[in-house]
Design a protein around this motif. Structure first.
Motif, short mmCIF file in Angstrom:
data_model
loop_
_atom_site.label_atom_id
_atom_site.label_comp_id
_atom_site.label_asym_id
_atom_site.label_seq_id
_atom_site.Cartn_x
_atom_site.Cartn_y
_atom_site.Cartn_z
N PHE B 47 50.48 18.94 -10.46
CA PHE B 47 49.84 18.32 -9.35
C PHE B 47 48.45 18.84 -9.29
CE2 PHE B 47 48.40 19.14 -4.81
CZ PHE B 47 48.51 17.84 -4.46
N CYS B 51 45.53 15.94 -8.90
CA CYS B 51 44.96 15.45 -7.67
C CYS B 51 43.43 15.83 -7.69
CB CYS B 51 45.52 16.38 -6.69
SG CYS B 51 44.67 16.39 -5.22
N ILE B 52 42.66 14.49 -7.29
CA ILE B 52 41.39 14.60 -7.42
C ILE B 52 40.58 14.87 -6.25
CG2 ILE B 52 41.16 12.89 -9.38
CD1 ILE B 52 40.61 10.74 -7.40
N ARG B 53 41.66 15.43 -5.16
CA ARG B 53 40.87 15.86 -3.97
C ARG B 53 40.19 14.91 -3.09
NH1 ARG B 53 42.73 19.12 -8.13
NH2 ARG B 53 42.44 21.28 -7.86
N CYS B 54 40.81 13.61 -3.00
CA CYS B 54 40.11 12.60 -2.51
C CYS B 54 40.52 12.41 -0.88
CB CYS B 54 40.52 11.21 -3.23
SG CYS B 54 42.27 10.62 -2.69
N ALA B 55 41.55 13.30 -0.36
CA ALA B 55 41.72 13.41 0.92
C ALA B 55 42.43 11.94 1.34
CB ALA B 55 40.62 13.66 1.73
N LYS B 56 42.65 10.93 0.66
CA LYS B 56 43.49 9.80 1.18
C LYS B 56 44.77 10.05 1.69
CE LYS B 56 41.75 5.92 -1.69
NZ LYS B 56 41.98 5.12 -2.99
N CYS B 57 45.41 11.07 1.13
CA CYS B 57 46.66 11.11 1.64
C CYS B 57 46.54 11.91 3.15
CB CYS B 57 47.53 11.98 0.77
SG CYS B 57 46.99 13.67 0.21
N PRO B 80 45.48 18.90 -0.67
CA PRO B 80 46.21 18.56 0.53
C PRO B 80 47.28 19.50 0.44
CG PRO B 80 46.88 16.88 -1.20
CD PRO B 80 45.69 17.83 -1.86
N CYS B 101 47.68 7.36 -2.53
CA CYS B 101 47.34 8.26 -3.72
C CYS B 101 46.86 7.52 -4.90
CB CYS B 101 48.35 9.32 -4.02
SG CYS B 101 47.84 10.45 -5.47
N PRO B 102 45.76 7.63 -5.25
CA PRO B 102 45.04 6.65 -6.23
C PRO B 102 45.48 7.20 -7.93
CG PRO B 102 43.40 8.29 -5.71
CD PRO B 102 44.61 8.33 -4.53
N THR B 103 46.01 8.50 -8.11
CA THR B 103 46.36 9.18 -9.05
C THR B 103 48.03 9.22 -9.00
OG1 THR B 103 46.33 11.40 -8.28
CG2 THR B 103 44.35 10.35 -9.14
N ALA B 105 49.20 12.14 -8.67
CA ALA B 105 49.53 13.23 -8.18
C ALA B 105 50.81 13.23 -7.24
CB ALA B 105 48.61 13.66 -7.33
N LEU B 106 50.92 12.36 -6.14
CA LEU B 106 52.00 12.11 -5.54
C LEU B 106 52.93 10.93 -6.26
CD1 LEU B 106 50.28 12.16 -2.20
CD2 LEU B 106 51.18 14.14 -3.36
S1 SF4 Z 1 45.65 10.98 -2.25
FE1 SF4 Z 1 46.53 12.00 -4.31
S2 SF4 Z 1 44.60 12.41 -5.23
FE2 SF4 Z 1 43.99 12.19 -3.26
S3 SF4 Z 1 43.99 14.21 -2.57
FE3 SF4 Z 1 46.17 13.26 -1.84
S4 SF4 Z 1 47.31 14.01 -3.58
FE4 SF4 Z 1 45.28 14.24 -4.18
#
Ligand code: SF4
Ligand code: SF4
Ligand code: SF4
Ligand code: SF4
Ligand code: SF4
Lengths: 288, 218
Positions: B47, B51-57, B80, B101-103, B105-106
């Protein structure tokens, strides 16, 4: 003054876009690390590179998002991201104005510093298997705070991220600053701007700037100089955050301001009383 | 500076910067974190890499359940995580957090909230649990979105009075999603039921037979 006003409007518009979900007109969502504008996914090029190196996989949707961004900045000039889009740059520009009076410590970082930082970030991302810059990025931190930090107080002690305009009228709108480690880095950057070396972060250190600087090296858009009009007064040097890009052009050696480090901020165009400098697309440029 | 000199300097910078940065990276990435990650997050190191720490989630969650980790949160910066006692995951049918989530990661292949695995609910304070004291609480059981599947009530005789029944909430590890709705609802000041995150470090994983078993299909 003309271009500066346009640029400030764009910079503020970007911030409003990032705030848009909270303000109730969500045409943009996410942050400047990865966001969605009118449903089109956009991903920062460095974030995509770091991710690919760290996760050691290719993710199609994300690479397409990064490719769109890459092509855009190739055409308009790589560091247009810095000069026109990035909120850290906007705040940095504000902080820089203090440097003239309060720049107590002097520092001369080498030009290659930001490329070294970029190299270290990429190598580290691969070795540590973590997208290193995204972890500490002040751009990420500040846009995250904008995207998720604006909250409506529900009055019962709990808060929700403001997302629909409907809720705003009834309750108090409170802005919660998500003060975390990466915002501390932003504070540090602004202190460096004000007291040590102006533009220390944006022009000498930021790996995103370094990457976009490489992206924009062959960009078709740039600042053109009219050698006949230029009186060598040096006004442009005074307002340019990266004056070395002006040197060959003003010396009369080339017809373009050097691309790459130049962010097409157009401060120089505004400053030039002789109108020797102008924004040009390559096809419209006169032959030297 | 000639090319040779530049190369030498460059290599020095990468080596020195890399070593220093490596230490800092480990420090900031907190791979030993035992925080609850959003639905679809895989093994912690995986994870953290994705996760690129974009905060979209964080932004997508309608209940504001997901937060961004800062310095003091014990998790890798900018990632997150959820604090279930405050706001649990309400197991949205369409999993908006995963969708944005753009990657990877989720995990985008997670489409059924009942199959997510944030952790597992555990009665962490058997002394305090009202039901275990013979009082008809069972709130955690009532609020569970997977009632009678993820938590069941097991009845047995009250050992002290000898004439009453204890209605003991028992979590079914194979079904519980770790959504934390029970943890959020427990009326005690310090919750008696809490979700233990999926990530428990190497030692736990070594002894974790249950997790290696097939999860029960609902
Ligand atoms: S949307 Fe995905 S990449 Fe972006 S912060 Fe959440 S888990 Fe990380
Ligand atoms: S050369 Fe002009 S447009 Fe380019 S960065 Fe300097 S002031 Fe801005
Ligand atoms: S499933 Fe719904 S409530 Fe749970 S974290 Fe995702 S968006 Fe939030
Ligand atoms: S965490 Fe609690 S409420 Fe959620 S599924 Fe497990 S037992 Fe049920
Ligand atoms: S809600 Fe709390 S006190 Fe009540 S039965 Fe569940 S764990 Fe025990």
């Amino acid at each position: 003054m003309k271009w500066k006003l346009v640029r400030r409007c764009v910079q503020v518009a970007v911030i409003l876009l990032i705030l848009s979900p909270a303000l109730g007109f969500g045409i943009f969502s996410g942050t400047l690390i990865s966001g969605e504008l009118f449903g089109v996914e956009l991903t920062d090029v460095l974030a995509a590179l770091d991710y690919t190196l760290a996760a050691k996989t290719l993710t199609a949707g994300m690479l397409i998002g990064a490719a769109v961004v890459l092509v855009f900045y190739f055409f308009v000039g790589g560091r247009v991201f810095c000069g026109w889009v990035c909120p850290v740059h906007l705040f940095s520009e504000m902080a820089r104005t203090f440097n003239k009076r309060f720049g107590f410590v002097s520092l001369r970082p080498p030009r290659w510093q930001k490329y070294a930082v970029l190299a270290v970030v990429l190598v580290l991302s691969f070795v540590a298997s973590v997208p290193v810059f995204e972890m500490v990025s002040p751009i990420g931190a500040v846009t995250r705070a904008m995207a998720t930090g604006l909250r409506i107080d529900r009055g019962d002690g709990s808060t929700v991220v403001a997302d629909v305009a409907g809720g705003v009228g009834e309750s108090d709108l409170t802005v919660t600053l998500v003060l975390n480690g990466t915002l501390v880095l932003l504070m540090f950057i602004l202190l460096m701007d004000a007291f040590v070396k102006k533009a220390w972060w944006c022009e000498y250190t930021c790996p995103v700037g370094a990457l976009y600087s490489i992206v924009g090296r062959k960009s078709p858009v740039g600042v053109r100089i009219d050698h006949d009009a230029c009186t060598d007064c040096g006004d442009c040097f005074g307002v340019c955050p990266v004056p070395h890009v002006l040197t060959p052009a003003v010396k009369g050696e080339v017809g373009w301001v050097q691309k790459g480090d130049c962010s097409n901020c157009l401060n120089c165009v505004d400053a030039c009383d002789e109108k020797a400098l102008a924004l040009r697309f390559w096809s419209r440029a006169r032959r030297l | 500076m000639d090319r040779r000199d530049f190369l030498k300097k460059g290599i020095a910078v990468v080596v020195v910067g890399g070593t220093a940065g490596g230490g800092i990276t480990r420090l900031l990435s907190g791979t030993n974190a035992t925080v609850v990650r959003p639905p679809g997050a895989g093994e912690e190191n995986d994870f953290l890499a994705k996760c690129i720490r974009c905060a979209k989630c964080v932004q997508a969650c309608p209940y504001d359940s997901i937060k961004t980790a800062g310095l003091g949160d014990g998790a890798s910066m900018g990632t997150p995580f959820l604090e279930l006692r405050e706001i649990p995951c309400y197991m949205c049918e369409d999993l908006p957090c995963v969708g944005v989530c753009p990657t990877d990661a989720l995990d985008p292949t997670l489409t059924d909230a009942a199959k997510m695995l944030l952790g597992t609910a555990v009665i962490v304070d058997r002394e305090a649990c009202l039901s275990l004291n013979g009082i008809r609480c069972e709130i955690c059981y009532r609020v569970c979105p997977l009632i009678d599947k993820a938590i069941v009530i097991e009845k047995h005789a009250h050992q002290i009075t000898g004439r009453h029944t204890v209605f003991e909430p028992v979590v079914q590890k194979e079904v519980c999603t770790g959504c934390g709705i029970c943890e959020n609802a427990c009326p005690l000041d310090d919750t008696a039921i809490a979700v233990v995150p999926t990530q428990r470090g190497d030692k736990a994983a070594h002894y974790d037979y249950l997790r290696k078993q097939e999860r029960v299909e609902l």
